[in-house]
Design a protein around this motif. Structure first.
Motif, PDB file in Angstrom:
ATOM      1  N   ARG A   3       0.863  -1.345   0.306  1.00 23.67           N
ATOM      2  CA  ARG A   3      -0.103  -0.076  -0.112  1.00 23.67           C
ATOM      3  C   ARG A   3       0.779   0.763   0.295  1.00 23.67           C
ATOM      4  NH1 ARG A   3      -5.127  -0.702   1.069  1.00 23.67           N
ATOM      5  NH2 ARG A   3      -6.066  -3.180   1.792  1.00 23.67           N
ATOM      6  N   ASP A   4       2.052   1.727   0.605  1.00 20.26           N
ATOM      7  CA  ASP A   4       2.793   2.469   0.875  1.00 20.26           C
ATOM      8  C   ASP A   4       4.167   2.726  -0.495  1.00 20.26           C
ATOM      9  OD1 ASP A   4       2.443   2.650   3.503  1.00 20.26           O
ATOM     10  OD2 ASP A   4       3.794   1.746   4.257  1.00 20.26           O
ATOM     11  N   ARG A   5       3.750   1.372  -1.135  1.00 19.18           N
ATOM     12  CA  ARG A   5       4.628   1.447  -2.697  1.00 19.18           C
ATOM     13  C   ARG A   5       3.494   2.424  -3.234  1.00 19.18           C
ATOM     14  NH1 ARG A   5       7.832  -4.718  -1.758  1.00 19.18           N
ATOM     15  NH2 ARG A   5       9.374  -4.163  -0.871  1.00 19.18           N
ATOM     16  N   ILE A   6       2.681   1.546  -3.289  1.00 15.06           N
ATOM     17  CA  ILE A   6       1.725   1.734  -4.550  1.00 15.06           C
ATOM     18  C   ILE A   6       1.649   3.620  -3.970  1.00 15.06           C
ATOM     19  CG2 ILE A   6      -0.702   2.201  -5.342  1.00 15.06           C
ATOM     20  CD1 ILE A   6      -0.276  -1.411  -4.780  1.00 15.06           C
ATOM     21  N   GLU A   7       1.228   4.512  -2.861  1.00 10.97           N
ATOM     22  CA  GLU A   7       1.438   5.236  -3.039  1.00 10.97           C
ATOM     23  C   GLU A   7       2.433   6.712  -3.132  1.00 10.97           C
ATOM     24  OE1 GLU A   7      -1.416   8.583  -1.785  1.00 10.97           O
ATOM     25  OE2 GLU A   7      -1.504   6.529  -1.432  1.00 10.97           O
ATOM     26  N   SER A  10       5.703   7.756 -14.721  1.00 11.81           N
ATOM     27  CA  SER A  10       4.680   6.213 -14.405  1.00 11.81           C
ATOM     28  C   SER A  10       5.105   4.768 -14.053  1.00 11.81           C
ATOM     29  CB  SER A  10       4.918   5.957 -16.006  1.00 11.81           C
ATOM     30  OG  SER A  10       6.400   5.311 -16.671  1.00 11.81           O
ATOM     31  N   VAL A  11       4.194   4.234 -13.736  1.00  7.40           N
ATOM     32  CA  VAL A  11       4.975   2.426 -13.120  1.00  7.40           C
ATOM     33  C   VAL A  11       5.878   2.203 -13.998  1.00  7.40           C
ATOM     34  CG1 VAL A  11       3.812   0.624 -12.326  1.00  7.40           C
ATOM     35  CG2 VAL A  11       2.375   2.471 -12.466  1.00  7.40           C
ATOM     36  N   GLN A  12       5.927   1.641 -14.671  1.00  6.89           N
ATOM     37  CA  GLN A  12       7.202   1.433 -15.134  1.00  6.89           C
ATOM     38  C   GLN A  12       8.463   1.090 -15.205  1.00  6.89           C
ATOM     39  OE1 GLN A  12       7.199  -1.631 -17.613  1.00  6.89           O
ATOM     40  NE2 GLN A  12      10.091  -1.321 -17.584  1.00  6.89           N
ATOM     41  N   ALA A  13       8.270   2.796 -15.461  1.00  4.56           N
ATOM     42  CA  ALA A  13      10.017   3.707 -14.468  1.00  4.56           C
ATOM     43  C   ALA A  13      10.243   3.781 -13.354  1.00  4.56           C
ATOM     44  CB  ALA A  13      10.088   5.733 -15.162  1.00  4.56           C
ATOM     45  N   TRP A  14       9.194   4.226 -12.211  1.00  2.69           N
ATOM     46  CA  TRP A  14       9.076   3.643 -10.632  1.00  2.69           C
ATOM     47  C   TRP A  14       9.707   2.507 -10.025  1.00  2.69           C
ATOM     48  CZ3 TRP A  14       6.943   0.587  -6.890  1.00  2.69           C
ATOM     49  CH2 TRP A  14       7.065   1.944  -5.071  1.00  2.69           C
ATOM     50  N   CYS A  15       9.012   1.898 -10.885  1.00  2.00           N
ATOM     51  CA  CYS A  15       9.221   0.216 -11.158  1.00  2.00           C
ATOM     52  C   CYS A  15      10.363  -0.288 -11.126  1.00  2.00           C
ATOM     53  CB  CYS A  15       8.785  -1.195 -11.485  1.00  2.00           C
ATOM     54  SG  CYS A  15       6.957  -1.176 -10.587  1.00  2.00           S
ATOM     55  N   VAL A  16      10.704   0.767 -12.168  1.00  2.00           N
ATOM     56  CA  VAL A  16      12.907   0.001 -12.234  1.00  2.00           C
ATOM     57  C   VAL A  16      13.604   0.912 -11.307  1.00  2.00           C
ATOM     58  CG1 VAL A  16      14.389   0.476 -14.192  1.00  2.00           C
ATOM     59  CG2 VAL A  16      12.043  -0.399 -15.038  1.00  2.00           C
ATOM     60  N   GLN A  17      13.193   2.228 -11.078  1.00  2.00           N
ATOM     61  CA  GLN A  17      14.130   3.109 -10.361  1.00  2.00           C
ATOM     62  C   GLN A  17      13.904   2.491  -9.080  1.00  2.00           C
ATOM     63  OE1 GLN A  17      12.322   6.614  -8.831  1.00  2.00           O
ATOM     64  NE2 GLN A  17      13.966   8.142  -9.812  1.00  2.00           N
ATOM     65  N   ASN A  18      12.685   1.364  -8.750  1.00  2.00           N
ATOM     66  CA  ASN A  18      12.626   0.482  -6.874  1.00  2.00           C
ATOM     67  C   ASN A  18      13.157  -0.836  -7.111  1.00  2.00           C
ATOM     68  OD1 ASN A  18      11.643   3.149  -5.283  1.00  2.00           O
ATOM     69  ND2 ASN A  18      10.498   3.324  -6.916  1.00  2.00           N
ATOM     70  N   GLY A  19      13.592  -1.357  -8.376  1.00  2.00           N
ATOM     71  CA  GLY A  19      13.516  -2.276  -8.156  1.00  2.00           C
ATOM     72  C   GLY A  19      13.086  -3.394  -8.314  1.00  2.00           C
ATOM     73  N   LEU A  20      11.603  -2.915  -8.201  1.00  2.00           N
ATOM     74  CA  LEU A  20      10.623  -3.475  -8.319  1.00  2.00           C
ATOM     75  C   LEU A  20       9.905  -4.596  -9.445  1.00  2.00           C
ATOM     76  CD1 LEU A  20       8.404  -1.591  -5.464  1.00  2.00           C
ATOM     77  CD2 LEU A  20       9.646  -4.002  -5.241  1.00  2.00           C
ATOM     78  N   LYS A  21       9.367  -5.464  -9.699  1.00  2.00           N
ATOM     79  CA  LYS A  21       8.791  -6.084 -10.919  1.00  2.00           C
ATOM     80  C   LYS A  21       7.452  -5.287 -11.229  1.00  2.00           C
ATOM     81  CE  LYS A  21      10.787 -10.397 -11.459  1.00  2.00           C
ATOM     82  NZ  LYS A  21      10.220 -12.462 -10.428  1.00  2.00           N
ATOM     83  N   LYS A  22       7.022  -4.797 -12.483  1.00  2.00           N
ATOM     84  CA  LYS A  22       5.991  -4.066 -13.105  1.00  2.00           C
ATOM     85  C   LYS A  22       4.627  -4.977 -12.173  1.00  2.00           C
ATOM     86  CE  LYS A  22       3.978  -2.680 -16.867  1.00  2.00           C
ATOM     87  NZ  LYS A  22       4.584  -1.751 -17.955  1.00  2.00           N
ATOM     88  N   THR A  23       5.128  -6.181 -13.192  1.00  2.00           N
ATOM     89  CA  THR A  23       3.725  -7.231 -12.215  1.00  2.00           C
ATOM     90  C   THR A  23       3.304  -7.495 -11.342  1.00  2.00           C
ATOM     91  OG1 THR A  23       5.112  -8.609 -12.665  1.00  2.00           O
ATOM     92  CG2 THR A  23       4.086  -8.821 -14.568  1.00  2.00           C
ATOM     93  N   ALA A  24       4.232  -7.495  -9.931  1.00  2.00           N
ATOM     94  CA  ALA A  24       4.254  -7.104  -8.618  1.00  2.00           C
ATOM     95  C   ALA A  24       3.158  -6.094  -8.919  1.00  2.00           C
ATOM     96  CB  ALA A  24       5.436  -7.584  -7.531  1.00  2.00           C
ATOM     97  N   TYR A  25       3.734  -5.526  -8.857  1.00  2.00           N
ATOM     98  CA  TYR A  25       2.796  -3.988  -8.737  1.00  2.00           C
ATOM     99  C   TYR A  25       1.001  -3.739  -8.854  1.00  2.00           C
ATOM    100  CZ  TYR A  25       1.371   1.289  -8.543  1.00  2.00           C
ATOM    101  OH  TYR A  25       0.596   2.202  -8.405  1.00  2.00           O
ATOM    102  N   HIS A  26       1.357  -4.480 -10.392  1.00  2.00           N
ATOM    103  CA  HIS A  26      -0.444  -4.335 -10.876  1.00  2.00           C
ATOM    104  C   HIS A  26      -1.125  -5.323 -10.400  1.00  2.00           C
ATOM    105  CE1 HIS A  26       0.228  -1.708 -13.905  1.00  2.00           C
ATOM    106  NE2 HIS A  26       1.242  -2.212 -14.001  1.00  2.00           N
ATOM    107  N   TYR A  27      -0.604  -6.328  -9.345  1.00  2.00           N
ATOM    108  CA  TYR A  27      -1.167  -7.195  -8.689  1.00  2.00           C
ATOM    109  C   TYR A  27      -1.464  -7.312  -7.719  1.00  2.00           C
ATOM    110  CZ  TYR A  27      -1.533 -10.991  -5.198  1.00  2.00           C
ATOM    111  OH  TYR A  27      -2.221 -12.140  -4.128  1.00  2.00           O
ATOM    112  N   TRP A  28      -0.947  -6.166  -6.927  1.00  2.00           N
ATOM    113  CA  TRP A  28      -1.587  -5.370  -5.170  1.00  2.00           C
ATOM    114  C   TRP A  28      -2.530  -4.784  -5.803  1.00  2.00           C
ATOM    115  CZ3 TRP A  28      -1.242  -7.946  -1.438  1.00  2.00           C
ATOM    116  CH2 TRP A  28       0.077  -9.140  -0.636  1.00  2.00           C
ATOM    117  N   ALA A  29      -2.332  -3.760  -6.921  1.00  3.08           N
ATOM    118  CA  ALA A  29      -2.995  -2.680  -6.953  1.00  3.08           C
ATOM    119  C   ALA A  29      -4.315  -3.293  -7.220  1.00  3.08           C
ATOM    120  CB  ALA A  29      -2.203  -1.650  -8.318  1.00  3.08           C
ATOM    121  N   ARG A  30      -4.488  -4.216  -8.000  1.00  2.00           N
ATOM    122  CA  ARG A  30      -5.456  -4.680  -8.674  1.00  2.00           C
ATOM    123  C   ARG A  30      -6.261  -4.913  -7.175  1.00  2.00           C
ATOM    124  NH1 ARG A  30      -3.733  -7.292 -12.928  1.00  2.00           N
ATOM    125  NH2 ARG A  30      -3.510  -9.302 -11.492  1.00  2.00           N
ATOM    126  N   LYS A  31      -5.118  -6.465  -5.917  1.00  4.05           N
ATOM    127  CA  LYS A  31      -6.334  -6.469  -5.232  1.00  4.05           C
ATOM    128  C   LYS A  31      -6.789  -5.448  -4.059  1.00  4.05           C
ATOM    129  CE  LYS A  31      -4.147  -9.536  -1.547  1.00  4.05           C
ATOM    130  NZ  LYS A  31      -3.401 -10.847  -0.622  1.00  4.05           N
TER     131      LYS A  31
END
Length: 112
Positions: free
Chosen positions: A12-16, A24-45
């Motif tokens: 929740r904190d990461r998404i905020e 963009s989600v892509q740029a933020w995920c690259v910058q923070n070393g996270l997978k875009k698919t994981a971000y979208h999984y949690w956002a959808r959940k």
């Protein structure tokens, strides 16, 4: 499987943080070393949890009127945008009603 509340709060904190970053989600995920698919999984959940919570907290005002003795049905408007007659019942439906709540009410009335 038990819910990991700490992990949920972390996401929740990461998404905020992503939303506030302006990236963009892509740029933020690259910058923070996270997978875009994981971000979208949690956002959808979290979105599905919010929708479920909204449905669970939907209420409808029910006003019982005395049953009319004659066969003529009167429809009373009780601050309703329109009314729906269903068998012996008359339901006042306000502007901006929740269609899910109305559908659930009709299901209940069908069982009576």
């Amino acid at each position: 499987m038990a819910r990991d509340l700490a992990q949920e709060q972390c996401w929740r904190d990461r998404i905020e943080e992503c939303c506030q970053s302006g990236l963009s989600v892509q740029a933020w995920c690259v910058q923070n070393g996270l997978k875009k698919t994981a971000y979208h999984y949690w956002a959808r959940k979290f979105k599905l949890q919010e929708l479920q919570k909204a449905e669970d907290n939907s209420f409808a005002e029910v006003v019982l009127l005395p049953k009319l003795e004659n066969s003529t049905k009167e429809i009373t408007s009780l601050k309703a945008e329109f009314s729906l007659s269903f068998g012996d019942y008359c339901i006042g439906i306000p502007d901006g009603f929740n269609p899910v709540t109305l559908a659930e009410l009709v299901k209940v009335l069908r069982k009576l």
